[in-house]
Design a protein around this motif. Structure first.
Motif, PDB file in Angstrom:
ATOM      1  N   LYS A   1      38.620  13.967  40.866  1.00 46.79           N
ATOM      2  CA  LYS A   1      39.462  15.147  40.682  1.00 46.79           C
ATOM      3  C   LYS A   1      40.167  15.517  41.981  1.00 46.79           C
ATOM      4  O   LYS A   1      41.350  15.896  41.981  1.00 46.79           O
ATOM      5  N   GLN A   2      39.450  15.414  43.092  1.00 48.82           N
ATOM      6  CA  GLN A   2      40.056  15.720  44.385  1.00 48.82           C
ATOM      7  C   GLN A   2      41.205  14.767  44.689  1.00 48.82           C
ATOM      8  O   GLN A   2      42.256  15.181  45.196  1.00 48.82           O
ATOM      9  N   ASN A   3      41.022  13.486  44.362  1.00 48.67           N
ATOM     10  CA  ASN A   3      42.089  12.506  44.597  1.00 48.67           C
ATOM     11  C   ASN A   3      43.312  12.793  43.738  1.00 48.67           C
ATOM     12  O   ASN A   3      44.455  12.624  44.184  1.00 48.67           O
ATOM     13  N   LEU A   4      43.098  13.233  42.510  1.00 49.92           N
ATOM     14  CA  LEU A   4      44.218  13.584  41.639  1.00 49.92           C
ATOM     15  C   LEU A   4      44.975  14.788  42.207  1.00 49.92           C
ATOM     16  O   LEU A   4      46.214  14.828  42.167  1.00 49.92           O
ATOM     17  N   LEU A   5      44.237  15.753  42.748  1.00 45.21           N
ATOM     18  CA  LEU A   5      44.882  16.912  43.368  1.00 45.21           C
ATOM     19  C   LEU A   5      45.682  16.500  44.593  1.00 45.21           C
ATOM     20  O   LEU A   5      46.790  17.018  44.831  1.00 45.21           O
ATOM     21  N   LEU A   6      45.154  15.564  45.377  1.00 46.65           N
ATOM     22  CA  LEU A   6      45.888  15.067  46.545  1.00 46.65           C
ATOM     23  C   LEU A   6      47.152  14.334  46.122  1.00 46.65           C
ATOM     24  O   LEU A   6      48.190  14.437  46.779  1.00 46.65           O
ATOM     25  N   ASN A   7      47.076  13.575  45.021  1.00 48.12           N
ATOM     26  CA  ASN A   7      48.267  12.892  44.507  1.00 48.12           C
ATOM     27  C   ASN A   7      49.363  13.900  44.186  1.00 48.12           C
ATOM     28  O   ASN A   7      50.542  13.728  44.562  1.00 48.12           O
ATOM     29  N   LEU A   8      48.983  14.974  43.494  1.00 46.61           N
ATOM     30  CA  LEU A   8      49.959  15.990  43.114  1.00 46.61           C
ATOM     31  C   LEU A   8      50.485  16.733  44.340  1.00 46.61           C
ATOM     32  O   LEU A   8      51.690  16.982  44.455  1.00 46.61           O
ATOM     33  N   ALA A   9      49.591  17.055  45.257  1.00 45.31           N
ATOM     34  CA  ALA A   9      49.987  17.823  46.444  1.00 45.31           C
ATOM     35  C   ALA A   9      50.964  17.067  47.323  1.00 45.31           C
ATOM     36  O   ALA A   9      51.824  17.666  47.980  1.00 45.31           O
ATOM     37  N   ASN A  10      50.838  15.744  47.353  1.00 45.95           N
ATOM     38  CA  ASN A  10      51.673  14.929  48.248  1.00 45.95           C
ATOM     39  C   ASN A  10      52.798  14.203  47.530  1.00 45.95           C
ATOM     40  O   ASN A  10      53.433  13.325  48.107  1.00 45.95           O
ATOM     41  N   SER A  11      53.067  14.585  46.299  1.00 49.15           N
ATOM     42  CA  SER A  11      54.063  13.869  45.490  1.00 49.15           C
ATOM     43  C   SER A  11      55.496  14.178  45.893  1.00 49.15           C
ATOM     44  O   SER A  11      56.414  13.436  45.554  1.00 49.15           O
TER      45      SER A  11
END
Length: 257
Positions: A79-89
Motif C-alpha cells: 500500500k505504501q508503494n502504491l501511495l508513492l507511485n501516486l505521489a510521484n506521478s
C-alpha cells in the motif's frame, strides 16, 4: 520558560521571518519520525525511477484501484508503494484520487503516508504550474492553513489547586488575548493544578510575548499561574510527563521558599 527553551523559541521564530513563497503545512498530526521515513522512501523511489516523468491517467487509476480494492489483501508495504507511485506521478489525476482517498478515510495502517503523499503531489504540481517557491513546514502536530499547531502546558503557582474564579480568569483572559492576535484555541482543559491548551498559531506569531503578557494579565487577579510554561509542536505531553513537570515545579517552589 527556561533560558535554553527561550533561545530555541527565539531561533524558531526568526527562521520564519524571511520566508518567501507559498507555505504548505500538513494539517494532520503525523509523528516527525514517520514523516522522515516517508520522505526517505519517496527519495529512494525517485532515484529508482531515474527521474520524474508524468504517469499516464490509466496508470494512476490502476494504482488507485489497487489501493482501494478491499477484496485484494495487500501488505502495508504494498500500500505504501502504491501511495508513492501516486505521489510521484506528476499527474493531476493522482492528486484528485489521493484527495478523494484522504477525504473518504484512508486505511488506518497507511493513513499517515496518505496525508504525506497528498501533500507531496500538491507541492510538486504547484511547483510546475507556478513560479512561486513552494515551502513545506514539517512538525509533529501539523497545523491549518498558515498556522502551526502547538500544545501548551500551564501550571499553577506553587502547585496549588485552582479556585473556581481562577479557572474563569484563565478561560476569559486567554480566549480574549488570543483572539486579538489571530490565534485559535482548538481545546482548553483546566485540571486541578494545571491547564492544557491546543493552539493554532501563525508561523510568525510572537509566542513568548503573547504567552508572557497573558499569564501576567491572569496574575493581576492574584499570582496563581507560574511564569514558566511548556510549549511544543512535536506531540502533546502524556499524563506521566505532566506529573514530572508538576513535581519539578513543586520542588523549585519549595527551594525558593
Amino acid at each position: 520558560m527556561k533560558e535554553e527553551e527561550d533561545d530555541i523559541l527565539r531561533k524558531y521564530q526568526q527562521s520564519f521571518r524571511n520566508l518567501k513563497g507559498k507555505i504548505h503545512i500538513l494539517e494532520q498530526q503525523v509523528p516527525v519520525e514517520e514523516q522522515m521515513r516517508y520522505f526517505r522512501a519517496s527519495e529512494q523511489w525517485k532515484r529508482n525511477a531515474g527521474g520524474l516523468l508524468p504517469a499516464y491517467d490509466e496508470e494512476c487509476n490502476h494504482w488507485y484501484r489497487q489501493l482501494t480494492d478491499r477484496e485484494d489483501v495487500k501488505s502495508v508495504e504494498k500500500k505504501q508503494n502504491l501511495l508513492l507511485n501516486l505521489a510521484n506521478s506528476k499527474n493531476p489525476v493522482s492528486f484528485r484520487l489521493l484527495k478523494q482517498y484522504v477525504a473518504d478515510g484512508p486505511d488506518p495502517d497507511v493513513a499517515d503516508w496518505a496525508y504525506l503523499a497528498l501533500m507531496e503531489i500538491q507541492i510538486a504540481l504547484e511547483s510546475d504550474y507556478s513560479d512561486e517557491r513552494q515551502i513545506y513546514i514539517s512538525t509533529g502536530m501539523g497545523g491549518k492553513g498558515t498556522k502551526l499547531r502547538f500544545y501548551v502546558l500551564l501550571v499553577s503557582a506553587g502547585g496549588k489547586p485552582f479556585e473556581s474564579y481562577q479557572r474563569q480568569v484563565i478561560e476569559r483572559e486567554f480566549t480574549y488575548a488570543f483572539s486579538q492576535v489571530d490565534w485559535e484555541i482548538e481545546s482548553l482543559h483546566i485540571a486541578d493544578n494545571y491547564a492544557e491548551l491546543l493552539l493554532l498559531i501563525p508561523i510568525a506569531g510572537n509566542i513568548k510575548k503573547v504567552m508572557g503578557d497573558t499569564i501576567q494579565e491572569c496574575n493581576e487577579y492574584g499570582h496563581f499561574l507560574s511564569d514558566r510554561y511548556n510549549i511544543t509542536n512535536v506531540k502533546p505531553l502524556t499524563e506521566e510527563e505532566i506529573q514530572k513537570i508538576l513535581e519539578k515545579e513543586d520542588e523549585d517552589g519549595q527551594a525558593g521558599d
